[in-house]
Scaffold this motif. Structure first.
Motif, PDB file in Angstrom:
ATOM      1  N   ASP A   1       0.841  -1.192   0.000  1.00 27.41           N
ATOM      2  CA  ASP A   1       0.000   0.000   0.000  1.00 27.41           C
ATOM      3  C   ASP A   1       0.881   1.249   0.000  1.00 27.41           C
ATOM      4  OD1 ASP A   1      -0.044   1.394   2.945  1.00 27.41           O
ATOM      5  OD2 ASP A   1       0.324  -0.764   3.092  1.00 27.41           O
ATOM      6  N   GLY A   2       0.360   2.309  -0.576  1.00 26.69           N
ATOM      7  CA  GLY A   2       1.139   3.533  -0.722  1.00 26.69           C
ATOM      8  C   GLY A   2       1.576   4.153   0.589  1.00 26.69           C
ATOM      9  N   LEU A   3       0.798   3.968   1.663  1.00 27.86           N
ATOM     10  CA  LEU A   3       1.159   4.564   2.949  1.00 27.86           C
ATOM     11  C   LEU A   3       2.400   3.904   3.529  1.00 27.86           C
ATOM     12  CD1 LEU A   3      -2.420   4.929   4.499  1.00 27.86           C
ATOM     13  CD2 LEU A   3      -1.122   6.573   3.118  1.00 27.86           C
ATOM     14  N   THR A   4       2.490   2.591   3.397  1.00 25.44           N
ATOM     15  CA  THR A   4       3.690   1.884   3.844  1.00 25.44           C
ATOM     16  C   THR A   4       4.896   2.348   3.052  1.00 25.44           C
ATOM     17  OG1 THR A   4       2.506  -0.085   4.597  1.00 25.44           O
ATOM     18  CG2 THR A   4       4.808  -0.376   3.978  1.00 25.44           C
ATOM     19  N   ALA A   5       4.743   2.447   1.720  1.00 28.27           N
ATOM     20  CA  ALA A   5       5.853   2.868   0.869  1.00 28.27           C
ATOM     21  C   ALA A   5       6.319   4.277   1.210  1.00 28.27           C
ATOM     22  CB  ALA A   5       5.430   2.797  -0.597  1.00 28.27           C
ATOM     23  N   LEU A   6       5.392   5.125   1.603  1.00 24.99           N
ATOM     24  CA  LEU A   6       5.725   6.514   1.904  1.00 24.99           C
ATOM     25  C   LEU A   6       6.501   6.651   3.203  1.00 24.99           C
ATOM     26  CD1 LEU A   6       5.244   9.475   0.932  1.00 24.99           C
ATOM     27  CD2 LEU A   6       3.208   9.484   2.380  1.00 24.99           C
TER      28      LEU A   6
ATOM     29  N   THR B   1     -12.427  11.764  11.958  1.00 27.57           N
ATOM     30  CA  THR B   1     -12.159  12.988  11.205  1.00 27.57           C
ATOM     31  C   THR B   1     -10.664  13.198  11.014  1.00 27.57           C
ATOM     32  OG1 THR B   1     -14.176  14.058  11.999  1.00 27.57           O
ATOM     33  CG2 THR B   1     -12.421  15.504  11.203  1.00 27.57           C
ATOM     34  N   LEU B   2      -9.900  13.015  12.100  1.00 26.65           N
ATOM     35  CA  LEU B   2      -8.442  13.175  12.016  1.00 26.65           C
ATOM     36  C   LEU B   2      -7.821  12.121  11.098  1.00 26.65           C
ATOM     37  CD1 LEU B   2      -7.605  13.896  15.768  1.00 26.65           C
ATOM     38  CD2 LEU B   2      -7.676  15.533  13.879  1.00 26.65           C
ATOM     39  N   LEU B   3      -8.352  10.913  11.154  1.00 29.77           N
ATOM     40  CA  LEU B   3      -7.824   9.835  10.318  1.00 29.77           C
ATOM     41  C   LEU B   3      -7.991  10.174   8.836  1.00 29.77           C
ATOM     42  CD1 LEU B   3      -6.665   6.925  10.189  1.00 29.77           C
ATOM     43  CD2 LEU B   3      -9.028   6.110  10.202  1.00 29.77           C
ATOM     44  N   LYS B   4      -9.174  10.652   8.468  1.00 24.89           N
ATOM     45  CA  LYS B   4      -9.406  11.037   7.070  1.00 24.89           C
ATOM     46  C   LYS B   4      -8.449  12.149   6.636  1.00 24.89           C
ATOM     47  CE  LYS B   4     -14.340   9.835   7.004  1.00 24.89           C
ATOM     48  NZ  LYS B   4     -15.723  10.364   6.954  1.00 24.89           N
ATOM     49  N   GLU B   5      -8.203  13.111   7.529  1.00 24.52           N
ATOM     50  CA  GLU B   5      -7.310  14.220   7.198  1.00 24.52           C
ATOM     51  C   GLU B   5      -5.885  13.720   6.969  1.00 24.52           C
ATOM     52  OE1 GLU B   5      -7.589  17.077  10.303  1.00 24.52           O
ATOM     53  OE2 GLU B   5      -9.657  17.663   9.836  1.00 24.52           O
ATOM     54  N   GLU B   6      -5.411  12.843   7.854  1.00 24.95           N
ATOM     55  CA  GLU B   6      -4.034  12.365   7.753  1.00 24.95           C
ATOM     56  C   GLU B   6      -3.846  11.480   6.521  1.00 24.95           C
ATOM     57  OE1 GLU B   6      -1.363  13.228   9.402  1.00 24.95           O
ATOM     58  OE2 GLU B   6      -2.498  14.623  10.650  1.00 24.95           O
ATOM     59  N   ILE B   7      -4.815  10.635   6.218  1.00 23.07           N
ATOM     60  CA  ILE B   7      -4.700   9.792   5.024  1.00 23.07           C
ATOM     61  C   ILE B   7      -4.722  10.655   3.764  1.00 23.07           C
ATOM     62  CG2 ILE B   7      -5.884   8.065   3.629  1.00 23.07           C
ATOM     63  CD1 ILE B   7      -6.676   6.619   6.143  1.00 23.07           C
ATOM     64  N   LYS B   8      -5.591  11.650   3.734  1.00 26.60           N
ATOM     65  CA  LYS B   8      -5.646  12.556   2.583  1.00 26.60           C
ATOM     66  C   LYS B   8      -4.326  13.264   2.393  1.00 26.60           C
ATOM     67  CE  LYS B   8      -8.324  16.422   0.669  1.00 26.60           C
ATOM     68  NZ  LYS B   8      -9.462  17.365   0.903  1.00 26.60           N
ATOM     69  N   ARG B   9      -3.702  13.679   3.490  1.00 30.61           N
ATOM     70  CA  ARG B   9      -2.396  14.372   3.411  1.00 30.61           C
ATOM     71  C   ARG B   9      -1.332  13.431   2.858  1.00 30.61           C
ATOM     72  NH1 ARG B   9      -0.401  16.894   8.916  1.00 30.61           N
ATOM     73  NH2 ARG B   9      -2.334  18.014   8.541  1.00 30.61           N
ATOM     74  N   ASP B  10      -1.327  12.188   3.312  1.00 28.59           N
ATOM     75  CA  ASP B  10      -0.326  11.232   2.851  1.00 28.59           C
ATOM     76  C   ASP B  10      -0.522  10.887   1.373  1.00 28.59           C
ATOM     77  OD1 ASP B  10       0.971  11.164   5.219  1.00 28.59           O
ATOM     78  OD2 ASP B  10       0.472   9.097   5.745  1.00 28.59           O
ATOM     79  N   LEU B  11      -1.785  10.693   0.975  1.00 31.59           N
ATOM     80  CA  LEU B  11      -2.025  10.338  -0.423  1.00 31.59           C
ATOM     81  C   LEU B  11      -1.577  11.475  -1.354  1.00 31.59           C
ATOM     82  CD1 LEU B  11      -5.522   8.586  -0.235  1.00 31.59           C
ATOM     83  CD2 LEU B  11      -3.245   7.548  -0.306  1.00 31.59           C
ATOM     84  N   ALA B  12      -1.724  12.699  -0.905  1.00 28.26           N
ATOM     85  CA  ALA B  12      -1.284  13.849  -1.709  1.00 28.26           C
ATOM     86  C   ALA B  12       0.234  13.892  -1.796  1.00 28.26           C
ATOM     87  CB  ALA B  12      -1.824  15.145  -1.109  1.00 28.26           C
ATOM     88  N   ALA B  13       0.918  13.325  -0.805  1.00 30.23           N
ATOM     89  CA  ALA B  13       2.382  13.371  -0.774  1.00 30.23           C
ATOM     90  C   ALA B  13       3.026  12.240  -1.568  1.00 30.23           C
ATOM     91  CB  ALA B  13       2.870  13.298   0.674  1.00 30.23           C
ATOM     92  N   LEU B  14       2.233  11.253  -1.998  1.00 33.51           N
ATOM     93  CA  LEU B  14       2.810  10.155  -2.775  1.00 33.51           C
ATOM     94  C   LEU B  14       3.315  10.670  -4.114  1.00 33.51           C
ATOM     95  CD1 LEU B  14       0.334   7.224  -2.086  1.00 33.51           C
ATOM     96  CD2 LEU B  14       2.770   7.254  -1.549  1.00 33.51           C
ATOM     97  N   PRO B  15       4.567  10.436  -4.447  1.00 32.10           N
ATOM     98  CA  PRO B  15       5.111  10.963  -5.700  1.00 32.10           C
ATOM     99  C   PRO B  15       4.592  10.224  -6.917  1.00 32.10           C
ATOM    100  CG  PRO B  15       6.730   9.587  -4.592  1.00 32.10           C
ATOM    101  CD  PRO B  15       5.564   9.706  -3.651  1.00 32.10           C
TER     102      PRO B  15
END
Length: 297
Positions: free
Chosen positions: A238-243, A281-295
């Motif tokens: 998953d992209g979060l692990t890779a990040l 709510t915080l979980l959605k915010e943090e996941i959205k931030r990480d997905l935006a940071a995936l190159p």
């Protein structure tokens, strides 16, 4: 049989003697012997033979034992339930289970943010696999579960919160997107067949007319990533692990794209508490931030 009689029978079967059974039950040996005698009288048959100062279970006792074991498993479940209801349902505590990938990336930041503004609330976090999370939610051991994949089960509510892309990590590959047929099967590190990501990938391989038998299978995305970091091959995670896994090559998108649902689970017969809603709510915010940071994704 009355419950006390069942307790004495179970204690004798577990300890092997009337004396030790009495000690476990915190009663005198004569008192335990009296309960056993009344049990046998009410049943109309002996539960033990007295041989050389020892109690030997009769055939009838051995037949009864599995059913008695089931009763005590239920009693143990009830005890755990009442403890959870007593200590974790006062509106100021929450227990969360999350899969390891999220426990090593997003969830700690969520907890840190929440605790910074609500220092008086008690938070308990467990890192578990999906089936364990489901079981513990249904048993009142967890308030929320955060998993990959979807879980359809009676008594459970599943709320989809994000689609997390799957990515290839490979020291030998620097340009994407990458098609499944371009992945070297001799170097492919796969996930456990019980992992929802593995099931999704197996279907994708099959639709592509390919067959990939991993050289190594692991239970977590994190371990697959660590093996890649050590030069052990390539993996789809998953992209979060890779990040968030240090020392990895840049994650590469797949062609066609593949994603895994990130889902929050909770009991269907409970409305989400205000703490759970804030955490969500915080979980959605943090996941959205990480997905935006995936190159490049």
């Amino acid at each position: 049989m009355r419950l006390r009689q069942i307790e004495v029978f179970y204690a004798i079967m577990s300890t092997g003697s009337l004396r030790r059974a009495a000690e476990v039950l915190h009663v005198s040996q004569p008192a335990a012997s009296k309960v056993l005698r009344y049990a046998e009288q009410s049943l109309g048959f002996a539960l033990f033979e007295r041989t050389g100062g020892r109690l030997v279970p009769t055939r009838e006792a051995l037949i009864m034992l599995p059913h008695v074991n089931t009763i005590f498993e239920k009693v143990s479940d009830l005890k755990r339930l009442t403890e959870n209801l007593r200590y974790a349902r006062d509106g100021h505590a929450i227990s969360i289970g999350c899969v390891p990938s999220l426990g090593l990336s997003v969830v700690p930041r969520v907890i840190q943010r929440y605790h910074a503004t609500h220092p008086g609330n008690e938070l308990t976090i467990d890192t578990l696999h999906g089936p364990e999370i489901v079981s513990r939610i249904l048993n009142h051991d967890l308030d929320l579960g955060i998993v990959f994949g979807t879980y359809e089960k009676q008594g459970l509510t599943a709320s989809h919160i994000a689609e997390v892309p799957l990515v290839l990590i490979d020291q030998n590959c620097t340009k994407g997107p990458v098609a499944l047929e371009d992945i070297d099967p001799a170097r492919y590190i796969g996930l456990s067949e019980n992992d929802p990501t593995a099931r999704l990938l197996d279907m994708a391989w099959e639709e592509a007319g390919l067959s990939a038998v991993p050289v190594v299978r692991v239970r977590t995305h994190y371990m697959a990533a660590e093996l890649v970091r050590l030069g052990g091959g390539c993996a789809i995670v998953d992209g979060l692990t890779a990040l968030h896994h240090p020392g990895l090559p840049p994650p590469l998108p797949l062609k066609p794209p593949l994603g895994m649902a990130c889902t929050v689970l909770f009991r269907a017969d409970y409305a989400l508490s205000h703490i759970s809603q804030d955490i969500l709510t915080l979980l959605k915010e943090e996941i959205k931030r990480d997905l935006a940071a995936l190159p490049t994704l």
